[in-house]
Design an enzyme around this catalytic site. Structure first.
Site, short mmCIF file in Angstrom:
data_model
loop_
_atom_site.label_atom_id
_atom_site.label_comp_id
_atom_site.label_asym_id
_atom_site.label_seq_id
_atom_site.Cartn_x
_atom_site.Cartn_y
_atom_site.Cartn_z
N ASP A 163 55.25 68.39 37.32
CA ASP A 163 54.06 67.78 37.90
C ASP A 163 53.39 68.55 39.04
OD1 ASP A 163 55.30 65.89 36.29
OD2 ASP A 163 55.00 64.23 37.69
N GLU A 392 68.08 63.29 40.31
CA GLU A 392 66.95 63.74 39.48
C GLU A 392 66.84 65.27 39.54
OE1 GLU A 392 63.26 61.95 40.68
OE2 GLU A 392 62.16 62.72 38.94
C1 DGY Z 1 55.53 60.37 37.78
O1 DGY Z 1 55.10 59.23 37.80
O2 DGY Z 1 55.99 60.97 38.74
C2 DGY Z 1 55.60 61.06 36.52
O3 DGY Z 1 56.19 62.31 36.60
C3 DGY Z 1 54.31 61.13 35.84
O4 DGY Z 1 54.70 61.16 34.55
#
Ligand code: DGY
Length: 425
Positions: A163, A392
């Site tokens: 992201d 994570e």
């Molecule tokens: C989040 O909400 O952080 C996700 O990575 C978007 O898919």
């Protein structure tokens, strides 16, 4: 220790199991995520083969008519997540997001097929999934590469799965933000805000969602109008590997048309991928399809293509690059080069190490004969888990666990790394 890790990993998969799909972690991600599911299925296969197939079947039950498989499926209402279905407004029977994610399902299905014990079930399930996965791959080469270059573009940073990578900074900054509706983030209620994307980045993410929503989520038009259009070598590498695996699976199952088309995708895309190689960086780089320029950012996205059947010399160069990164990162593989001043050890995809990435890179290195570096990635992954549990992602300098906890795909990768058939050993 190994047995305890295996039992803890299984317990996490069971805890995050909603019956027909798995949440990545409760709270922060309360729905089904696309590539999380495909990789998590590999974990289930170690103790419940039917459940493994089910995970992928549920994902493809929500495929769009044009072949796209959305990145989130909102199976239940949950106000603790933003942006929810009311923001996406995709009009699907079960609400979904309107963008996609790295297409790792072709690889996952091939691996399940090769590995599971119930052969009748495997053949039935793989045969039913084959045309659906092929439709997804075809969507990419049709709608995300309309000029037929051989490489597909992502139109939102979330599609990459990485992201807030430094790779997207300049392209995301150019996204117009006028008319952006006010919004309240929810991710920072569940995770340390210093581990998450910035507010400025979130504004860019939501501005893109609004723009595509206003265009009616019409994938035939989105590539042309997208204010963000980047060719990510990592994403293309994953797609390539899935196409190659699907081609082999189709050959095995006698599905000649899918096999031929998938082999063609691989041939064309492999040749095009090489244009993203940078001798100066010793790795692949992203390409901004709007400016036509390479993106000078040495992220792990440029190492992931080793997961695909790239030339052996490129795989060897990626092993060398990882050896260089290991001089400044105690734990491989940092998602960005620690010597870059933009590196941020704890902030999501701007530095932290991720087990799913280690798994894919390690798998590709092993297939290319780079066994020492493949084994190093496995070792570092297990060291991270032993020190700081099933996080994570991890600070690659200190090993601190970051982001969400009790994470499904981290647990699945531990089961994979510890399995007898481990390809990286
Ligand atoms: C989040 O909400 O952080 C996700 O990575 C978007 O898919």
């Amino acid at each position: 220790m190994t047995n305890a890790l295996i039992e803890n990993a299984k317990a996490i998969l069971r805890r995050n199991d909603k019956g027909s799909y798995t949440v990545p972690t409760h709270g922060l991600y309360p729905f089904q995520w696309n590539w999380d599911s495909a990789l998590s299925a590999l974990g289930f296969a170690h103790f419940d083969e039917r459940r493994a197939w089910r995970e992928i079947e549920t994902l493809f039950a929500h495929q769009w008519p044009d072949g796209m498989v959305p990145h989130i499926i909102f199976h239940e209402e949950d106000k603790g997540y933003f942006p929810g279905p009311d923001v996406w407004q995709t009009g699907r029977p079960t609400p979904t997001s309107g963008i996609t994610q790295p297409p790792v399902a072709g690889f996952a299905v091939r691996r399940l097929f090769d590995r599971v014990l119930d052969r009748d079930l495997a053949e039935r399930k793989a045969r039913a999934l084959l045309p659906k996965i092929h439709a997804w791959h075809s969507f990419f080469y049709r709608d995300r590469d309309p000029d037929g270059t051989g490489l597909v573009a992502i139109t939102h940073p979330w599609e990459s799965g990485r992201d807030n990578s430094i790779d997207w900074d300049a392209a995301l900054d150019r996204v117009p933000r006028d008319g952006l509706a006010q919004f309240q983030r929810r991710d920072t209620d569940h995770a340390d805000p210093t581990h998450r994307p910035t507010q400025h980045q979130y504004e860019g993410y939501i501005a893109l969602v609004q723009a595509y929503r206003d265009a009616g989520w019409d994938n035939r038009r989105l590539h042309a109008m997208a204010p963000f259009k980047v060719v990510d070598p990592g994403f293309n590498g994953i797609l390539l590997r899935s196409c190659a695996d699907l081609a082999d699976l189709a050959d095995l199952l006698g599905e000649r048309d899918i096999a031929r088309k998938s082999h063609d995708f691989v041939t064309k895309s492999l040749a095009a991928l090489d244009d993203l190689w940078s001798d100066r960086h010793g790795q692949y780089l992203c390409h901004d399809r709007q400016t036509g320029a390479a993106i000078e950012s040495a992220s792990v996205g440029g190492l992931i293509p080793v997961f695909a059947p790239i030339p052996k010399a490129r795989a060897a160069a990626i092993a060398d690059r990882l050896a260089t990164l290991a001089r400044t990162a105690e734990y491989l593989a940092p998602s960005h080069d620690p010597t870059d001043p933009r590196f941020d050890a704890k902030r999501y995809w701007r530095g932290p190490a991720w087990l799913i990435v280690n798994y894919m890179i390690s798998d590709g290195l092993a297939q290319a004969g780079q066994h020492a570096m493949a084994a190093r990635l496995k070792l570092d992954s297990l060291r991270l888990i032993e020190r700081n549990g099933f996080a994570e992602y991890y600070d690659p300098i200190t090993s601190e666990g970051c982001g969400g906890g009790s994470f499904t795909w981290t647990a699945a990768m531990v089961l994979e790394f510890l399995s007898a058939q481990d390809q990286a050993a």
